[in-house]
Write an enzyme that holds these catalytic residues in place. Structure first.
Site, short mmCIF file in Angstrom:
data_model
loop_
_atom_site.label_atom_id
_atom_site.label_comp_id
_atom_site.label_asym_id
_atom_site.label_seq_id
_atom_site.Cartn_x
_atom_site.Cartn_y
_atom_site.Cartn_z
N ASP A 15 -57.07 -20.35 6.32
CA ASP A 15 -56.37 -18.83 5.60
C ASP A 15 -57.06 -19.16 4.28
O ASP A 15 -57.11 -20.16 3.26
CB ASP A 15 -55.34 -19.29 5.14
CG ASP A 15 -54.51 -19.87 5.80
OD1 ASP A 15 -54.14 -18.49 6.94
OD2 ASP A 15 -53.16 -20.31 5.69
N GLU A 42 -48.34 -9.16 6.61
CA GLU A 42 -48.70 -10.89 5.67
C GLU A 42 -50.24 -10.93 5.41
O GLU A 42 -50.92 -10.32 6.06
CB GLU A 42 -48.20 -11.99 5.95
CG GLU A 42 -48.90 -12.78 6.84
CD GLU A 42 -48.13 -13.74 7.62
OE1 GLU A 42 -47.59 -14.78 6.81
OE2 GLU A 42 -48.70 -14.45 9.11
#
Length: 295
Positions: free
Chosen positions: A15, A187
């Protein structure tokens, strides 16, 4: 052939969020740290690295842990770093101690290396604030943009994409929370502006490819453009970041390419990114060799 991807090899990272400050690129990542043999997401803190050429990376102490928030029970999910008025704002997703589900917090620092502190003492976004019934993961993957007029907006979500205006100090939600409808949104939001175009990247479907939409106005209408990055190796998720640095554009992402890697042991990579004349993005070519050092 020299293999520069993944760019961090001594620890599992995921991420990415990235910024350039005074000629140095700072990369902030999640930290996959599961027990041996475990196939569960175990993330307790965020990591920080810096580079002047995007190939050689310096490792810095962790700038923030999930439990540094007094109101959080743990789980250091995806984050977003921005610099505004010479202060650094670190937007993060964690689990809340008292309010069910994930929550978004914001921590600040005078230095890109931290340490970051929680100026609010409470979450910025919780499940009970959403305009629809929240599920356990609704408040994941925050991304922030400062528009040309100085107003700031937060985008986030899981299964549904939410957005709201932030206050001038970036520490409060300053509007109703709205929902943006995007095809197969899962997401991994990443919002930015370049050459007059707004871009919203996100994880498309499951397992996740990276898709994007474009707009000439932050408030829409948004036009879905398509898939920009295909499935990244043996990894079910992705969350992109982008950077323009020294005249070139870069796409940061994660995969499971390190030994013993996978969906719960991910690794951040970077490859070149190219735009067409109309501002649309050429398909990202993921590679093991990655990029050359930038001088």
């Amino acid at each position: 052939m020299e293999e520069n991807n993944p760019i961090i090899r001594h620890v599992f990272t995921a991420d990415p969020t990235v910024l350039e400050h005074r000629g140095i690129v700072y990369l902030y990542t999640g930290h996959d740290d599961p027990l041996p043999g475990s196939e569960q997401y175990t993330m307790n803190d965020w990591l920080c690295f810096s580079s002047v050429n995007l190939v050689d990376w310096n490792t810095h102490p962790s700038p923030l842990a999930a439990n540094d928030y007094s109101w959080a029970s743990g789980d250091a999910f995806a984050s977003k770093i921005i610099c505004h008025n010479q202060k650094f704002y670190f937007f993060t997703a964690v689990s809340h101690k008292r309010i069910p589900g994930k929550a978004i917090g914001v921590a600040t620092s005078e230095s890109p290396l931290g340490p970051f502190r929680d100026p609010r003492g409470e979450a910025l976004v919780t499940g009970d604030m959403l305009p629809v019934a929240a599920d356990e993961k609704s408040n994941l993957d925050p991304s922030v943009i400062i528009d040309d007029d100085g107003s700031a907006y937060l985008f986030w979500g899981n299964g549904r994409c939410f957005y709201a205006r932030l206050s001038a100090n970036l520490l409060e939600i300053d509007s109703e929370i709205s929902e943006l409808h995007l095809p197969h949104f899962n997401e991994g939001t990443h919002i930015y502006k370049r050459d007059g175009h707004y871009y919203l990247m996100y994880g498309y479907g499951a397992p996740e490819r990276v898709a994007y939409a474009m707009s000439d106005n932050l408030h829409g209408a948004w036009k879905f453009v398509g898939i920009v990055n295909e499935l990244a190796g043996n990894c079910e998720t992705n969350r992109p970041a982008t950077l323009d640095f020294k005249g070139k554009s870069y796409f940061f992402y994660h995969n499971g390419a390190l030994p013993n890697g996978g969906s719960h042991r991910r690794s951040v990579c970077v490859d070149y990114m190219y735009y067409n004349g109309d501002g649309t993005i050429k398909k990202i070519v993921m590679s093991s060799e990655g990029i050359s050092p930038q001088k």
